[in-house]
Every structure is written in C-alpha cells, then in structure tokens.
Design a protein around this motif. Structure first.
Motif, mmCIF file in Angstrom:
data_model
loop_
_atom_site.group_PDB
_atom_site.id
_atom_site.type_symbol
_atom_site.label_atom_id
_atom_site.label_comp_id
_atom_site.label_asym_id
_atom_site.label_seq_id
_atom_site.Cartn_x
_atom_site.Cartn_y
_atom_site.Cartn_z
ATOM 1 N N ALA A 61 0.701 -1.288 -0.035
ATOM 2 C CA ALA A 61 -0.061 -0.243 0.084
ATOM 3 C C ALA A 61 1.003 1.246 -0.061
ATOM 4 C CB ALA A 61 -0.890 0.198 1.134
ATOM 5 N N ILE A 62 1.821 1.205 0.534
ATOM 6 C CA ILE A 62 2.913 2.287 0.705
ATOM 7 C C ILE A 62 3.436 2.819 -0.641
ATOM 8 C CG2 ILE A 62 5.112 3.096 1.474
ATOM 9 C CD1 ILE A 62 4.725 1.773 4.149
ATOM 10 N N ASN A 63 3.608 1.484 -1.460
ATOM 11 C CA ASN A 63 3.992 1.820 -2.815
ATOM 12 C C ASN A 63 3.151 2.305 -3.731
ATOM 13 O OD1 ASN A 63 6.850 0.759 -2.558
ATOM 14 N ND2 ASN A 63 6.262 -1.319 -3.016
ATOM 15 N N GLY A 64 1.779 1.812 -3.610
ATOM 16 C CA GLY A 64 0.666 2.154 -4.305
ATOM 17 C C GLY A 64 0.437 3.757 -3.926
ATOM 18 N N LEU A 65 0.415 4.117 -2.513
ATOM 19 C CA LEU A 65 0.199 5.662 -2.243
ATOM 20 C C LEU A 65 1.201 6.294 -3.044
ATOM 21 C CD1 LEU A 65 -0.806 5.225 1.541
ATOM 22 C CD2 LEU A 65 -2.410 6.146 -0.533
ATOM 23 N N LEU A 66 2.493 6.010 -3.029
ATOM 24 C CA LEU A 66 3.621 6.782 -3.698
ATOM 25 C C LEU A 66 3.224 7.125 -4.893
ATOM 26 C CD1 LEU A 66 6.718 5.325 -1.924
ATOM 27 C CD2 LEU A 66 5.884 7.629 -1.453
ATOM 28 N N THR A 67 2.742 6.050 -5.646
ATOM 29 C CA THR A 67 2.589 6.104 -7.285
ATOM 30 C C THR A 67 1.192 6.865 -7.418
ATOM 31 O OG1 THR A 67 1.794 3.849 -7.166
ATOM 32 C CG2 THR A 67 3.720 4.301 -7.577
ATOM 33 N N THR A 68 0.077 6.806 -6.674
ATOM 34 C CA THR A 68 -1.147 7.285 -6.963
ATOM 35 C C THR A 68 -1.129 8.772 -6.229
ATOM 36 O OG1 THR A 68 -2.035 6.269 -4.971
ATOM 37 C CG2 THR A 68 -2.330 5.129 -7.082
ATOM 38 N N LYS A 69 -1.179 8.696 -5.006
ATOM 39 C CA LYS A 69 -1.169 10.234 -4.393
ATOM 40 C C LYS A 69 0.076 10.990 -4.634
ATOM 41 C CE LYS A 69 -5.193 9.099 -2.802
ATOM 42 N NZ LYS A 69 -6.606 9.825 -3.371
ATOM 43 N N GLY A 70 1.172 10.062 -4.414
ATOM 44 C CA GLY A 70 2.449 10.983 -4.657
ATOM 45 C C GLY A 70 2.861 11.296 -6.152
ATOM 46 N N LYS A 71 2.040 10.913 -7.133
ATOM 47 C CA LYS A 71 2.317 10.935 -8.402
ATOM 48 C C LYS A 71 3.768 10.650 -8.728
ATOM 49 C CE LYS A 71 -2.070 12.740 -8.700
ATOM 50 N NZ LYS A 71 -3.048 11.755 -9.403
ATOM 51 N N ILE A 72 4.430 9.754 -8.201
ATOM 52 C CA ILE A 72 5.695 9.346 -8.794
ATOM 53 C C ILE A 72 5.740 8.202 -9.502
ATOM 54 C CG2 ILE A 72 8.247 8.654 -7.683
ATOM 55 C CD1 ILE A 72 7.356 9.892 -5.150
ATOM 56 N N ALA A 73 6.332 8.132 -10.532
ATOM 57 C CA ALA A 73 6.202 6.990 -11.494
ATOM 58 C C ALA A 73 6.667 5.723 -10.515
ATOM 59 C CB ALA A 73 7.286 7.135 -12.521
ATOM 60 N N SER A 74 6.086 4.677 -10.819
ATOM 61 C CA SER A 74 6.216 3.240 -10.016
ATOM 62 C C SER A 74 7.787 2.841 -10.029
ATOM 63 C CB SER A 74 5.451 2.107 -10.631
ATOM 64 O OG SER A 74 5.724 2.011 -11.926
ATOM 65 N N PHE A 75 8.468 3.237 -11.308
ATOM 66 C CA PHE A 75 9.743 2.549 -11.319
ATOM 67 C C PHE A 75 10.673 3.510 -10.450
ATOM 68 C CE2 PHE A 75 14.273 2.903 -12.701
ATOM 69 C CZ PHE A 75 14.400 1.617 -13.183
ATOM 70 N N VAL A 76 10.547 4.582 -10.221
ATOM 71 C CA VAL A 76 11.303 5.472 -9.095
ATOM 72 C C VAL A 76 10.900 5.229 -7.873
ATOM 73 C CG1 VAL A 76 12.034 7.873 -8.690
ATOM 74 C CG2 VAL A 76 11.532 7.258 -11.101
ATOM 75 N N ALA A 77 9.520 5.260 -7.639
ATOM 76 C CA ALA A 77 9.231 4.938 -6.273
ATOM 77 C C ALA A 77 9.517 3.640 -5.582
ATOM 78 C CB ALA A 77 7.405 5.151 -6.447
ATOM 79 N N THR A 78 9.429 2.571 -6.378
ATOM 80 C CA THR A 78 9.880 1.216 -5.856
ATOM 81 C C THR A 78 11.308 1.198 -5.906
ATOM 82 O OG1 THR A 78 9.582 -0.005 -8.271
ATOM 83 C CG2 THR A 78 7.667 0.019 -6.727
ATOM 84 N N LEU A 79 12.032 1.678 -6.503
ATOM 85 C CA LEU A 79 13.605 1.905 -6.573
ATOM 86 C C LEU A 79 13.739 2.561 -5.252
ATOM 87 C CD1 LEU A 79 16.227 1.333 -8.298
ATOM 88 C CD2 LEU A 79 15.983 3.526 -8.984
ATOM 89 N N ALA A 80 13.107 3.478 -4.776
ATOM 90 C CA ALA A 80 13.348 4.146 -3.498
ATOM 91 C C ALA A 80 13.013 3.420 -2.319
ATOM 92 C CB ALA A 80 12.753 5.570 -3.601
ATOM 93 N N THR A 81 11.967 2.438 -2.511
ATOM 94 C CA THR A 81 11.553 1.796 -1.257
ATOM 95 C C THR A 81 12.319 0.370 -1.323
ATOM 96 O OG1 THR A 81 9.762 0.838 -2.799
ATOM 97 C CG2 THR A 81 9.152 2.671 -1.189
ATOM 98 N N MET A 82 12.940 0.080 -2.535
ATOM 99 C CA MET A 82 13.744 -1.201 -2.332
ATOM 100 C C MET A 82 14.841 -0.794 -1.539
ATOM 101 S SD MET A 82 15.819 -2.929 -5.535
ATOM 102 C CE MET A 82 16.676 -1.353 -5.982
ATOM 103 N N SER A 83 15.349 0.168 -1.583
ATOM 104 C CA SER A 83 16.793 0.674 -0.555
ATOM 105 C C SER A 83 16.309 0.942 0.564
ATOM 106 C CB SER A 83 17.405 1.835 -1.220
ATOM 107 O OG SER A 83 18.389 2.564 -0.485
#
Length: 334
Positions: free
Chosen positions: A128-150
C-alpha cells in the motif's frame, strides 16, 4: 429459383478465415509459453538423465514457488501499467519481522498462525505504501519502488542488526518443509493463489478494470473506473503475495538472512511475468502464463546447475531469456 438458392448459399471462405485467425491467435497469444515449456522439458530430459527424477522435479517446483507467488502479484501490477522493484527487499523485511514476532509470541501453533496473518498484513501495508507513492504522490512506479527497495533493505538490516534471524518456534519449519499429496506445501500455495488470481483477473469486474487501466487510463476514467483505486489495489495484492512468499521461504529455512533474503527476486518475478506473455506496456496478460513463465525460469536454472554451468553466467542466460521474450512481444504487437 436458382438465383435464390445461390443467394442463400453460405460463403465458403468465411468460416475458413475465422478458423484461421482463431488458430493463429491461439497459437501465438496463448500457447506460446506452454509450447516453450514443453520443448524445454524435452531438451532438458535429453541433456541430463537426472532431470526427470521425482526428487529433482519436486525441488524445481519448490524453488519456483517462492518467486512464482510474487510473480502472481506482479502480474496485476504490470497489467495495470506499473512495475515494482522493491519486492525482494520487502520479502526480507517481512521475513525478519515475522521471525521477531514468532520469537516474541513463543512456541505453539497459535503463534505460527498469528505470525502468518501478520506477514500477510505487513506485506499488504508495504504494498500500500508503494501504491500511495505512485497514486497520491504522482511518482512513477519505477522510481518509487526503486526508492522503497533501498528503504526496505536498509530497515531490514537495521532491525536485525545485520545478523541472521532464527526462529525459536519448533512448529514453524513444518509450514515450509511439509508435504501434501506428494508435493511441498509452498507448491500447493502457489497453485491455489494462481487459481484465485485467475478468477479475480478474468471473472470479476476488478480484473476487467485492471486490464482497462493498463490499456488506456484516460479511457478507463471516462468509463467511470476509479483508476487510482484500481492501480493502488494492484500494489496491495502484490504486497500480500510477498508476505505469503516470505512465510514460505523463512519457514523452510527457519531463519532469515537480512542481506541475502529475496535478493534479485524482483528480476525473477518480472521475468516470469514477461516470459508468460504479459505485455510490459500493460493492458493484457494471464496468471497461468505467469505460472508457466516461472516454471520455465526454474527449469533453466536447474539445467544450468545440472550441466555444471558457472553460477556467474546464470544471470547472463536469464537476461537473454528476458530480452528474447520482450522481442517476441514486440514482433507480435507489430
């Protein structure tokens, strides 16, 4: 009379054209991964006499199940037009937290059931955190999940002090090492989730909405589909499958290594989805194609080991397989 009978006479070429187009669509769109699997099994059986041994097949299916479960959730995300690079780190974090919860609750089956439920909830929350970053945060999923991976990997090392987490519950290993009707429990879980996922994707409104969002989000929005909610839910589903996989893997080993657990699982999951015929551009795909793709990857890894190929080259082979699958998709689309 003759002209009437001639006018009512069906055109002979129409059924033939329909039949030909149907066969062509069936061969290239649906059966290509399955045909590739059959060919690979035959070649593997000819290359090594040990491949078809029941113990080897069981080991392949068990290894496939861990990344395969994640790939099922990844299929929803990719069909919706996204991608998630954090699943490997997420699995490690969930696994460490589950072991910590188990050790806190003590021995007994009740602690195991609570820990399993906790893993599914934790995975869903991280998804859900990844989902919020991409939907509400308007961050591309590639970039958002690259950050959360770290972030997830860093948190895993922090909460575990970079040390291996070992479960003190004597019943927990039974989950990952147990057998049912001759097959390991993780394999049955993989197949059960594939059935549930197939029903959800192909026989529910949500599944049709996922395909619509991946095909064209603007048109989906004009069709009164809540695009952000559908996209968000695909990440939650993926997080749930990561939680399930974390339980299967950590219970088999009865421990979690925070630095190595889930390493490169995102590559295997994405590769299984792509090999299974799901378009990286989104809009179409099948869960059973993903199952076949995961098994193909597992057989390739197994054959490389049986043939004595250096483990340093296995990543090269896996990358080439992904490239071939993507190129085949591109040619079919054109």
């Amino acid at each position: 009379m003759n002209s009437k009978s001639l006018s009512n006479k069906p055109t002979p070429s129409t059924p033939s054209l329909v039949s030909t187009s149907w066969v062509r669509k069936l061969n290239f769109g649906t059966l290509a991964p399955l045909i590739a699997l059959v060919v690979l099994v035959i070649l593997s059986a000819l290359a090594s006499e040990h491949f078809l041994m029941p113990r080897n097949i069981t080991n392949v299916l068990r290894q496939v199940s861990y990344t395969g479960i994640i790939a099922l959730g990844m299929t929803f995300v990719i069909i919706a037009g996204g991608i998630d690079l954090s699943v490997g780190s997420m699995l490690a974090l969930v696994g460490v937290l589950v072991i910590m919860l188990l050790n806190y609750l003590g021995d007994g089956w009740s602690a195991v059931f609570i820990a399993i439920a906790g893993a599914m909830v934790l995975g869903s929350i991280f998804g859900a955190i990844n989902g919020l970053l991409t939907t509400k945060g308007k961050i591309a999923s590639f970039v958002a999940t690259l950050a959360t991976m770290s972030i997830f990997r860093s948190l895993t090392l922090y909460v575990s002090d970079a040390g291996e987490m070992v479960s003190q519950n004597q019943h927990y290993p039974d989950v990952g090492t147990g057998y049912f009707l001759g097959l390991p429990v993780p394999v049955w879980v993989f197949l059960l989730l594939a059935i549930v996922g197939h029903i959800l994707l192909k026989h529910t409104a949500f599944g049709r909405h996922v395909c619509a969002v991946g095909s064209n989000p603007k048109v989906a929005a004009y069709s009164a589909i809540n695009v952000q909610r559908v996209y968000f839910m695909t990440f939650v589903i993926l997080g749930f499958t990561v939680g399930v996989s974390a339980v299967m893997l950590s219970s088999r080993l009865n421990s979690v290594s925070p630095g190595d657990a889930g390493l490169f699982y995102e590559l295997d999951a994405i590769a299984a989805v792509v090999i299974g015929g799901t378009a990286l551009s989104g809009g179409k795909g099948t869960l059973w194609g993903t199952v076949v793709g995961a098994i193909i990857l597992g057989i390739i890894n197994n054959m490389l080991n049986l043939l004595g190929v250096s483990p340093y080259l296995q990543g090269t082979v896996k990358g080439l397989v992904i490239l071939i699958a993507v190129l085949m998709q591109f040619k079919r689309s054109n």
